[in-house]
Scaffold this active site. Structure first.
Site, PDB file in Angstrom:
ATOM      1  N   ARG A 224       0.863  -1.178   0.000  1.00 44.85           N
ATOM      2  CA  ARG A 224       0.000   0.000   0.000  1.00 44.85           C
ATOM      3  C   ARG A 224       0.900   1.228   0.000  1.00 44.85           C
ATOM      4  NH1 ARG A 224      -3.508  -2.892  -1.368  1.00 44.85           N
ATOM      5  NH2 ARG A 224      -5.620  -3.138  -0.526  1.00 44.85           N
ATOM      6  N   GLU A 252      -2.997   8.419  -3.967  1.00 44.94           N
ATOM      7  CA  GLU A 252      -3.390   7.534  -5.061  1.00 44.94           C
ATOM      8  C   GLU A 252      -4.827   7.844  -5.459  1.00 44.94           C
ATOM      9  OE1 GLU A 252      -4.078   2.824  -5.279  1.00 44.94           O
ATOM     10  OE2 GLU A 252      -2.018   3.383  -4.733  1.00 44.94           O
ATOM     11  N   HIS A 271      -1.668   0.688  -9.688  1.00 45.19           N
ATOM     12  CA  HIS A 271      -2.322  -0.247  -8.757  1.00 45.19           C
ATOM     13  C   HIS A 271      -3.040  -1.367  -9.520  1.00 45.19           C
ATOM     14  CE1 HIS A 271      -4.073  -0.469  -4.416  1.00 45.19           C
ATOM     15  NE2 HIS A 271      -3.835  -1.677  -4.919  1.00 45.19           N
TER      16      HIS A 271
END
Length: 308
Positions: A224, A252, A271
């Protein structure tokens, strides 16, 4: 009893649906397919953001939130006490491990540079070769869960030296603890982050962590974004001393103009490690299993405790 899932194709992928259970498609938390009364299992959309969490409180009979993601950081500690949170542990093992191997090889073998040269129609052998290689590298995997194990298995044939790190050491399994990182980092050529985001791991990759990495080392983040301190990461990468392959960032999505976009020693993907064609079949096998367990009053699997 009702179950809400986010994908129409999920109905066929669930397998046998218990008698008395109605499965409905709720593609987003604000598009409800029916009266929320009676919904006992809810599957939020994949990679649902924090804005989706309050929807759980609007389902009066909800008992289980089954995530399609391996990470539960957005949801942990934010649901009513009577609601059990379950993650998708195991679903993303192969895809995320593949991304780690692909990103590591792409960086070491200079594929981003060759891709840019191809766009210029330039035969770039003289300017790039010889490239680096994965064989012989010392790889440190920080995160010894199911994805870490899958990554270790896929890296092992590449003739690398592998070291695993978990939250606490497991000497019998030759797994080190996070406390051992200051001694382990200087000896690693590749550092792979696969640990969950918790209050203990947030900002783990700080200026001290990065400074301890060896010159020329590669940081690979498939965990993450907030596991790494972005300011510290940008500062260290800007020196050119180390490089990074990042599937996750903080913030993000990464906004236009962010310095990470322009660093030549950074490989960025948006991602996508878990976003593969095999995701839904694997994910809904798990959801179907959970639905049948819930209907039969059996224990659930993948219950989230202590944030993961």
């Amino acid at each position: 009893m009702k179950a809400w899932i986010p994908h129409p194709e999920g109905r066929e992928l669930l397998g046998d649906i218990p008698e008395g259970v109605t499965v409905e498609v709720a593609p987003t938390p604000d598009r409800l397919p029916s009266d929320p009364a009676g919904v006992r299992l809810w599957v939020p959309p994949f990679l649902a953001q924090a804005a989706a969490v309050p929807a759980a409180a609007k389902l009066p009979d909800l008992r289980v939130v089954q995530l399609l993601s391996a990470g539960a950081d957005t949801w942990a500690g934010r649901l009513p006490e009577h609601v059990t949170l379950c993650d998708a542990r195991g679903v993303h093992d192969s895809s995320t491990a593949e991304w780690v191997v692909a990103a590591t090889l792409a960086h070491l073998r200079s594929f981003p540079t060759f891709a840019l040269a191809q766009a210029r129609q330039e035969w770039a052998y003289a300017g790039v070769a010889p490239t680096d290689e994965l064989a012989g590298k010392r790889v440190l995997i920080v995160g010894a869960g199911s994805i870490g194990a899958a990554t270790r298995a896929r890296l092992a044939p590449f003739e690398v030296e592998l070291t695993m790190v978990a939250r606490t050491a497991r000497p019998a399994e030759r797994v080190y603890g996070v406390a051992d990182l200051p001694e382990l980092l200087p000896a690693a050529d590749v550092v792979v982050l696969l640990l969950p985001l918790t209050e203990q791991t947030r900002g783990l990759v700080d200026a001290r962590f990065l400074a301890a990495m060896s010159d020329g080392a590669l940081l690979v983040n498939a965990a993450r974004g907030p596991v790494a301190d972005t300011d510290a990461l940008v500062a260290e990468l800007s020196t050119g001393r180390i490089s990074a392959a990042l599937d996750v960032t903080e913030p993000e999505p990464l906004p236009p103009g962010h310095p990470l976009w322009d660093l030549p020693n950074v490989l960025l993907t948006p991602h996508v490690a878990g976003s593969v064609r095999g995701l839904l079949p694997r994910a809904y096998r798990l959801v179907g299993q959970q639905l049948r367990r819930l209907a039969a009053g059996e224990p659930l699997v993948n219950e989230v405790r202590d944030g993961y």
